[in-house]
Scaffold this active site. Sequence first.
Site, PDB file in Angstrom:
ATOM      1  N   HIS A 155       0.819  -1.217   0.000  1.00 37.94           N
ATOM      2  CA  HIS A 155       0.000   0.000   0.000  1.00 37.94           C
ATOM      3  C   HIS A 155       0.854   1.269   0.000  1.00 37.94           C
ATOM      4  CE1 HIS A 155      -4.034  -1.864   0.737  1.00 37.94           C
ATOM      5  NE2 HIS A 155      -3.237  -2.884   0.991  1.00 37.94           N
TER       6      HIS A 155
ATOM      7  N   ASP B 133       3.464   9.376  -0.974  1.00 39.34           N
ATOM      8  CA  ASP B 133       2.278   8.599  -0.600  1.00 39.34           C
ATOM      9  C   ASP B 133       2.071   7.503  -1.631  1.00 39.34           C
ATOM     10  OD1 ASP B 133       0.029   8.042   0.934  1.00 39.34           O
ATOM     11  OD2 ASP B 133      -0.656  10.119   0.950  1.00 39.34           O
TER      12      ASP B 133
HETATM   13  P1  ADQ Z   1      -3.096   6.088   4.553  1.00 35.29           P
HETATM   14  O1  ADQ Z   1      -1.708   6.561   4.737  1.00 35.29           O
HETATM   15  O2  ADQ Z   1      -3.897   5.943   5.782  1.00 35.29           O
HETATM   16  O3  ADQ Z   1      -3.157   4.690   3.747  1.00 35.29           O
HETATM   17  P2  ADQ Z   1      -5.046   7.470   2.689  1.00 35.29           P
HETATM   18  O4  ADQ Z   1      -5.101   6.623   1.495  1.00 35.29           O
HETATM   19  O5  ADQ Z   1      -5.064   8.915   2.366  1.00 35.29           O
HETATM   20  O6  ADQ Z   1      -3.733   7.195   3.546  1.00 35.29           O
HETATM   21  O7  ADQ Z   1      -6.264   7.316   3.734  1.00 35.29           O
HETATM   22  C1  ADQ Z   1      -6.900   6.169   4.041  1.00 35.29           C
HETATM   23  C2  ADQ Z   1      -8.314   6.440   4.614  1.00 35.29           C
HETATM   24  O8  ADQ Z   1      -8.293   7.015   5.924  1.00 35.29           O
HETATM   25  C3  ADQ Z   1      -9.178   7.335   3.740  1.00 35.29           C
HETATM   26  O9  ADQ Z   1     -10.329   6.604   3.431  1.00 35.29           O
HETATM   27  C4  ADQ Z   1      -9.529   8.529   4.628  1.00 35.29           C
HETATM   28  O10 ADQ Z   1     -10.854   8.995   4.476  1.00 35.29           O
HETATM   29  C5  ADQ Z   1      -9.357   7.973   6.015  1.00 35.29           C
HETATM   30  N1  ADQ Z   1      -8.969   9.069   6.916  1.00 35.29           N
HETATM   31  C6  ADQ Z   1      -7.860   9.800   6.836  1.00 35.29           C
HETATM   32  N2  ADQ Z   1      -7.876  10.760   7.803  1.00 35.29           N
HETATM   33  C7  ADQ Z   1      -9.029  10.613   8.473  1.00 35.29           C
HETATM   34  C8  ADQ Z   1      -9.641  11.305   9.552  1.00 35.29           C
HETATM   35  N3  ADQ Z   1      -9.063  12.356  10.107  1.00 35.29           N
HETATM   36  N4  ADQ Z   1     -10.840  10.889  10.009  1.00 35.29           N
HETATM   37  C9  ADQ Z   1     -11.428   9.839   9.425  1.00 35.29           C
HETATM   38  N5  ADQ Z   1     -10.917   9.155   8.383  1.00 35.29           N
HETATM   39  C10 ADQ Z   1      -9.730   9.534   7.921  1.00 35.29           C
HETATM   40  C11 ADQ Z   1      -2.205   3.818   3.131  1.00 35.29           C
HETATM   41  C12 ADQ Z   1      -1.193   4.463   2.181  1.00 35.29           C
HETATM   42  C13 ADQ Z   1      -1.902   5.272   1.117  1.00 35.29           C
HETATM   43  C14 ADQ Z   1      -2.895   4.381   0.352  1.00 35.29           C
HETATM   44  C15 ADQ Z   1      -3.777   3.609   1.324  1.00 35.29           C
HETATM   45  C16 ADQ Z   1      -4.605   2.551   0.602  1.00 35.29           C
HETATM   46  O11 ADQ Z   1      -0.303   5.284   2.920  1.00 35.29           O
HETATM   47  O12 ADQ Z   1      -0.966   5.824   0.190  1.00 35.29           O
HETATM   48  O13 ADQ Z   1      -3.698   5.176  -0.481  1.00 35.29           O
HETATM   49  O14 ADQ Z   1      -3.009   2.934   2.319  1.00 35.29           O
HETATM   50  O15 ADQ Z   1      -3.786   1.690  -0.118  1.00 35.29           O
END
Ligand code: ADQ
Length: 457
Positions: free
Chosen positions: A153, A358
């Site tokens: 991921h 990311d």
């Molecule tokens: P993350 O680093 O967590 O994931 P991201 O893909 O932006 O990054 O977010 C994942 C989820 O968390 C999103 O659905 C978002 O809505 C939710 N989220 C984030 N902040 C939040 C908050 N404050 N309150 C509630 N929900 C929140 C990792 C990798 C990413 C990759 C994903 C999926 O780092 O690059 O896109 O996995 O593979």
Amino acid sequence: MSRLICVSNRIPTGPNPSGGLVVALADVLDETGGIWVGSSGDTVINPADTLREIEGGPFRRLAFDLTADEQARYYGGYSNSVLWPILHGRADLMQIASEDLAVYKSVNRRIARMLAALLQPDDRLWVHDFHLLPLAYELRVLGVTNRIGFFLHTPFTAPFEMAAMPNGLEMCHWLMRYDLIGLQSDRDVRKFNASLAAVAEAEVLDDHMIRLGRETVQVGAYPISIDAEEFANLAEAQFHKLPEGIVKSSRALMIGVDRLDYTKGLPQRFRAFGEFLERHQDWHRKVSLLQIAPPTRDGLKAYDTIREETETLAGRINGANADLGWAPIRFIHRPIPRETLAGLYRAAHVGLVTPLMDGMNLVAKEFVAAQNPADPGVLILSHFAGAAEQMEDALLVNPHDTEQVATTILTALTMAPGERRKRYERLMQGLLDRDVHWWSRAFLDDLSSTPAAEDAA
Ligand code: ADQ
């Protein structure tokens, strides 16, 4: 159809687990009688050597527990203090400790033993993320010949960075024991091929096949996504439930939503917004930035530092600009329910998604899916998010370039409605064409067509 066995660090919990991965895999798990295996999140003194059934839920779930020491060393240590920083190009933040690596390997070995005991000959395994890199290697040692796919991921390391790892070469050998490796973007595939060639002298047979000794592994880009249609419907329904102050405000709303992580570029984002306010006094009181960033991985030094840095910066920018009726930055440090988030994205005029690095970034995709097609907001997106490879109609920025981001904020706030609609329509079409269901189908179809392993080590 053969059973799908999905393995991830944390098992989706609760009777109605949600989240993108669950939405993508629930149907195929249900249809194939598949199982999701992951840690319960509980720490115990003596973890059992068998998996424990979690009752209820839309598909079968089996959990394992960790000791507090394993949680600290496998998860907090090697996973989050070596792999996470190095995979995001931050070798300077690695905390190398040989004992952490030993515990990381022993946890993976135990998971492999528990999995091997439940596998049927034609099961397909799909392993998720950097916590479980050696899982296929450990399964092969136990004689498992099933097809095993892996999805990362995060981004992949560049060759030069991999050399800074305590065990870069060993990691290459772990990866070679999978049948299919899925990465988020084409640039990650290029880095994967270059890193394995440089560090392990692997032979790149073509862009999607690499050989090391007797092993070959297939590799491809499978950009993860969301269920765009479902999210659009959710946002439309939730928008009307937001507090009146947000929906009816005449002030332009900019939104940022991130886990509070040093990869997400929050200090750079705040500085750029500060610069925008300094340059454009006419925008004072007319715009505000809502930043939602719940702390994660508490207790790790790098996370305490980023929290302090962002709080100080937000305080400084507010101190310099706020008046009695206006604070330019609202900084919320807790998770927000998914439904509320969907409504907030729709209420926002600008989405600021500016990570320094990311894998994909699903917030960028959620922001676009949530927009009102008749009057959509504008997405500002970092070149360094995997999502940028697919979302060229966003305003793409270099998050390190404060001036450029400040200028782009003005462009976004003043963009004509026709231009906003044109960009939104192309972005949304991309999300509908390649949603999260496309993602899981594409990966599993490719996994099923890889040649079956003939013999195990
Ligand atoms: P993350 O680093 O967590 O994931 P991201 O893909 O932006 O990054 O977010 C994942 C989820 O968390 C999103 O659905 C978002 O809505 C939710 N989220 C984030 N902040 C939040 C908050 N404050 N309150 C509630 N929900 C929140 C990792 C990798 C990413 C990759 C994903 C999926 O780092 O690059 O896109 O996995 O593979």
